[in-house]
Design an enzyme around this catalytic site. Structure first.
Site, mmCIF file in Angstrom:
data_model
loop_
_atom_site.group_PDB
_atom_site.id
_atom_site.type_symbol
_atom_site.label_atom_id
_atom_site.label_comp_id
_atom_site.label_asym_id
_atom_site.label_seq_id
_atom_site.Cartn_x
_atom_site.Cartn_y
_atom_site.Cartn_z
ATOM 1 N N ASN A 10 0.851 -1.134 0.027
ATOM 2 C CA ASN A 10 0.225 -0.233 -0.206
ATOM 3 C C ASN A 10 1.493 1.144 -0.128
ATOM 4 O OD1 ASN A 10 -2.000 2.581 0.065
ATOM 5 N ND2 ASN A 10 -2.502 1.360 3.141
ATOM 6 N N TRP A 11 0.974 2.390 -1.125
ATOM 7 C CA TRP A 11 1.923 2.769 -0.783
ATOM 8 C C TRP A 11 1.210 4.506 -0.644
ATOM 9 C CZ3 TRP A 11 3.939 2.702 -6.494
ATOM 10 C CH2 TRP A 11 5.290 1.885 -7.147
ATOM 11 N N LYS A 12 0.233 4.438 -0.290
ATOM 12 C CA LYS A 12 -0.712 5.691 0.062
ATOM 13 C C LYS A 12 -0.509 6.785 -0.586
ATOM 14 C CE LYS A 12 0.108 3.086 4.696
ATOM 15 N NZ LYS A 12 0.009 3.330 5.921
ATOM 16 N N HIS A 96 -9.453 0.307 4.606
ATOM 17 C CA HIS A 96 -8.286 0.774 5.013
ATOM 18 C C HIS A 96 -8.571 1.584 6.270
ATOM 19 C CE1 HIS A 96 -4.615 2.023 5.729
ATOM 20 N NE2 HIS A 96 -3.783 1.000 5.197
ATOM 21 N N GLU A 98 -7.689 3.651 7.271
ATOM 22 C CA GLU A 98 -7.610 4.979 6.824
ATOM 23 C C GLU A 98 -7.971 6.146 6.042
ATOM 24 O OE1 GLU A 98 -2.705 5.320 5.251
ATOM 25 O OE2 GLU A 98 -2.958 4.733 7.434
ATOM 26 N N GLU A 168 -5.659 -5.508 10.108
ATOM 27 C CA GLU A 168 -4.562 -4.319 10.772
ATOM 28 C C GLU A 168 -4.826 -3.581 11.579
ATOM 29 O OE1 GLU A 168 -2.842 -2.862 6.579
ATOM 30 O OE2 GLU A 168 -4.413 -2.266 6.876
ATOM 31 N N GLY A 174 1.997 1.858 10.867
ATOM 32 C CA GLY A 174 2.795 3.554 10.010
ATOM 33 C C GLY A 174 3.437 3.653 12.211
ATOM 34 N N SER A 214 3.176 -2.135 10.585
ATOM 35 C CA SER A 214 4.193 -2.215 10.617
ATOM 36 C C SER A 214 4.783 -3.622 10.434
ATOM 37 C CB SER A 214 4.603 -2.047 12.229
ATOM 38 O OG SER A 214 4.394 -0.270 12.301
ATOM 39 N N GLY A 235 2.722 -0.777 4.024
ATOM 40 C CA GLY A 235 2.720 0.045 4.362
ATOM 41 C C GLY A 235 4.263 0.956 3.759
ATOM 42 N N GLY A 236 4.218 1.418 4.681
ATOM 43 C CA GLY A 236 6.252 2.348 4.605
ATOM 44 C C GLY A 236 6.590 1.145 4.126
HETATM 45 C C1 PEP Z 1 -0.753 0.020 5.865
HETATM 46 O O1 PEP Z 1 -1.245 0.770 5.265
HETATM 47 O O2 PEP Z 1 -1.968 -0.953 5.936
HETATM 48 C C2 PEP Z 1 -0.015 -0.027 6.985
HETATM 49 C C3 PEP Z 1 -0.284 -1.712 7.357
HETATM 50 O O3 PEP Z 1 1.436 0.911 6.818
HETATM 51 P P1 PEP Z 1 2.663 0.592 7.924
HETATM 52 O O4 PEP Z 1 3.287 -0.906 7.100
HETATM 53 O O5 PEP Z 1 3.657 1.414 7.311
HETATM 54 O O6 PEP Z 1 2.104 0.433 9.259
#
Ligand code: PEP
Length: 250
Positions: A10-12, A96, A98, A168, A174, A214, A235-236
């Site tokens: 997930n590149w957000k 998601h 967010e 999640e 994040g 994470s 994500g990150g």
């Molecule tokens: C996500 O965006 O779904 C996510 C899990 O982000 P991160 O890996 O940065 O926690």
């Protein structure tokens, strides 16, 4: 039958088209021989054509981070599933945290989006998870069950095969805090049991439940080696080719 793991990025709201191209130039050779797991990338909408083009000829799927449930209409700023499909997108994230947190996405909206994705043969990854206060109040199971029940309203066992769930925990997204592999596996078992109640055990046993929150190269293997964890939503750590490759090849 073993569930093939899916590792999703997930590149957000990150990267320009040139940065996306540079990512692919580095990432594709690193995973060219990797067939054990499925890989999917979810860039922001403006990057979709670039990323779909860059992924052509590879086994990497590309999807949207969000779609609207209507086929078309006066919904400024939104993207329809038909539009996603027309340019070659095959997957979408739904609900998601967010989106739930900042864009008021409810279980009811998630449910409408899930119906729409299935109707158009787009693979939906339905995201669920508890916030910190809910975990600390011992309400994790209750929250997950409510989110699953809400998302799956009106979904039949016959239609459910493409659905993927991403568990999640919101407090782990994040933040650098990760659920332990045991915590994640326990939550996944709760989710699978709830899916079994709604759609029956065969559908539940075949459904992939990913973990997100994470996931990094140094914790990927402990998480992904849990039998209950069928992949990761990252994500990150998915933004750099070398770290995403390290997770994919955990
Ligand atoms: C996500 O965006 O779904 C996510 C899990 O982000 P991160 O890996 O940065 O926690």
């Amino acid at each position: 039958m073993a569930r093939k793991k899916l590792i999703a990025a997930n590149w957000k709201m990150y990267k320009t088209p040139d940065e996306a191209k540079a990512f692919f130039a580095e990432f594709l050779p690193l995973v060219a021989a990797h067939t054990r797991d499925e890989i999917a990338i979810f860039p922001s909408p403006v990057l979709l054509p670039t990323v779909i083009d860059a992924a052509k000829g590879s086994k990497i799927s590309v999807g949207a981070q969000n779609i609207h449930f209507a086929d078309e209409g006066a919904y400024t700023g939104e993207t329809s599933i038909g539009q996603l499909k027309a340019i070659g997108g095959t997957h979408t994230l739904i609900g998601h945290s967010e989106r739930r947190q900042y864009f008021a996405e409810t279980d009811e909206i998630v449910n409408k989006k899930l119906h729409a994705a299935l109707k158009h043969c787009i693979v939906p990854i339905v995201c669920i998870g508890e916030v910190l206060e809910e975990r600390e109040a011992g309400k994790t199971a209750e929250v997950l069950k409510k989110q699953v029940t809400g998302a799956f309203a009106g979904i039949t066992p016959e239609a459910a095969a493409p659905i993927v769930i991403a568990y999640e925990p919101v407090w782990a997204i994040g933040t650098g805090k990760t659920a332990t592999p045991e915590m994640a596996a326990e939550a996944h078992a709760i989710v699978r049991a709830e899916v079994a109640k709604i759609l029956g055990a065969p559908v539940a046993n075949a459904m992939r439940i990913l973990y997100g929150g994470s996931v990094k190269p140094d914790n990927a293997s402990a998480l992904l080696n849990q039998a209950e964890i069928d992949g990761a939503l990252v994500g990150g750590a998915s933004l750099k080719a070398d770290s995403f490759k390290a997770i994919v090849t955990y």
